[in-house]
Design a protein around this motif. Structure first.
Motif: not given
Length: 295
Positions: A22-24, A29-33, A39-41, A288-289
Motif C-alpha cells: 500500500k502507498i503511504l 493538505t500539501q499539493k504534493s500529497g 496519480f494513484y487514483l 481504493i480511495t
C-alpha cells in the motif's frame, strides 16, 4: 472473462485490503500529497475500466479520454470545494436505481454524501391543473412538463452553487401527488463533501457547468418502456392506456431535452447493468480511495 458469479470484484477488494504494497497515506493538505493521490487514483481507475470492459454487461459504456486527468487537476487545485456529481438520463433509464445503490453504500460506510433530485425544481402548476382538471388533461392540451422552461432553473442554479461552497440549503419540494404543488424552501439539503444530483435538469443550460463529474445513464428503449409501464401500472396505479400515451410524450421529450446531454457527459453508464455488480464496483472504489498505509 469474469466469472458469472460476480466474485471477481470481491476478490479485488480483498486483495486491496490485504495488500502489503500500500502507498503511504498522502498529506492532503500539501499539493504534493494531492498530486500523489491523483496519480494513484488515475492508475487504479484505468485498471477498473479494463476490468469492467471484460464483464459480460459492463457498467461503463463510454468515458472521455481526459476525464480522469481533468478531475484529478480539480482535486489538486481546489481540494476544499464540494465534489459535485450530476446524473441524468431519459425516463426509466436507471438514474434512481443507481442513486439508491450509492445511498446503500453511504449507509454501509458512513460516507459524507448528499443525494438531491432536480425533480424538486418543477414549476408550481397547481393553478393549471385546477383549470384543466388533471395533469393528463394539461399534458394533452400542450403543456410540456419536461421542457427547461418547466423548471425553476434560476433557483436550482443558485442552490447548487451555494451547496457546492459548503452551505446547507432549503430547496423547493414538488409534490408527486398530481396536484402540481411546489412548496418553496421546504426540503433540507445538507452540504456534504460529495453532492450527487440526479434528474434531467442537471444538464440544462448553465446548470451542467456546476458539476465536476457529469454522468449520463443510457438504457435500451424496450427495457425503458417495460420499466416505465410496469412502474406506472403497479406503483402509481395509472390507467395503462394513459400510461402508454404518456410514454409517447416522454419519447419525444427525451429526444429533445435529454439526449443532447450525452455529448457533455464525462461518463456514460449502462442502466441495464446488474445492480449488485454496480454495488461491488462502488465498494471497490471506496476501498481504493481509503486503503492507505498509515505508518
Amino acid at each position: 472473462m469474469i466469472d458469472d458469479d460476480k466474485n471477481g470484484l470481491h476478490h479485488l477488494i480483498e486483495k486491496e485490503i490485504n495488500s502489503d504494497d500500500k502507498i503511504l497515506k498522502p498529506d492532503f493538505t500539501q499539493k504534493s500529497g494531492r498530486e500523489l493521490l491523483a496519480f494513484y487514483l488515475q492508475t487504479k481507475f484505468k485498471q477498473l475500466l479494463f476490468y469492467d470492459s471484460q464483464e459480460a454487461c459492463p457498467i461503463f459504456k463510454e468515458v472521455k479520454l481526459d476525464f480522469a486527468q481533468k478531475f484529478s487537476r480539480r482535486l489538486i487545485s481546489n481540494p476544499d470545494k464540494r465534489i459535485m456529481i450530476g446524473i441524468t438520463g431519459e425516463s426509466a433509464s436507471g438514474k434512481s436505481t443507481i442513486c439508491r445503490a450509492i445511498s446503500d453504500l453511504i449507509k454501509s460506510f458512513d460516507m459524507p454524501v448528499t443525494i438531491h433530485s432536480t425533480d424538486n425544481y418543477f414549476n408550481d402548476i397547481s393553478d393549471l391543473i385546477k383549470k384543466y382538471g388533471t395533469f393528463d388533461a394539461l399534458r394533452d392540451n400542450g403543456y410540456d412538463i419536461d421542457s427547461p422552461t418547466s423548471f425553476q432553473l434560476d433557483i436550482l442554479k443558485s442552490d447548487l452553487k451555494s451547496i457546492s461552497l459548503g452551505n446547507d440549503i432549503y430547496a423547493p419540494e414538488y409534490m408527486p401527488n398530481g396536484t402540481g404543488v411546489s412548496i418553496p424552501h421546504s426540503k433540507f439539503v445538507p452540504s456534504n463533501k460529495i453532492i450527487i444530483v440526479e434528474g434531467m435538469a442537471t444538464m440544462f443550460d448553465e446548470i451542467k457547468d456546476i458539476f465536476d463529474i457529469k454522468v449520463y445513464v443510457e438504457t435500451e428503449l424496450e427495457v425503458r418502456r417495460e420499466r416505465f409501464l410496469r412502474r406506472a401500472y403497479t406503483e402509481r396505479n395509472q390507467d395503462l392506456d394513459n400510461a402508454k400515451k404518456h410514454w409517447e410524450y416522454i419519447i419525444g421529450a427525451g429526444e429533445k431535452y435529454v439526449q443532447p446531454a450525452r455529448e457533455f457527459a464525462d461518463v456514460v453508464l449502462n442502466g441495464s447493468t446488474d445492480i449488485d455488480y454496480f454495488r461491488q464496483l462502488l465498494e471497490y472504489i471506496h476501498t481504493i480511495t481509503n486503503n492507505f498505509d498509515e505508518d
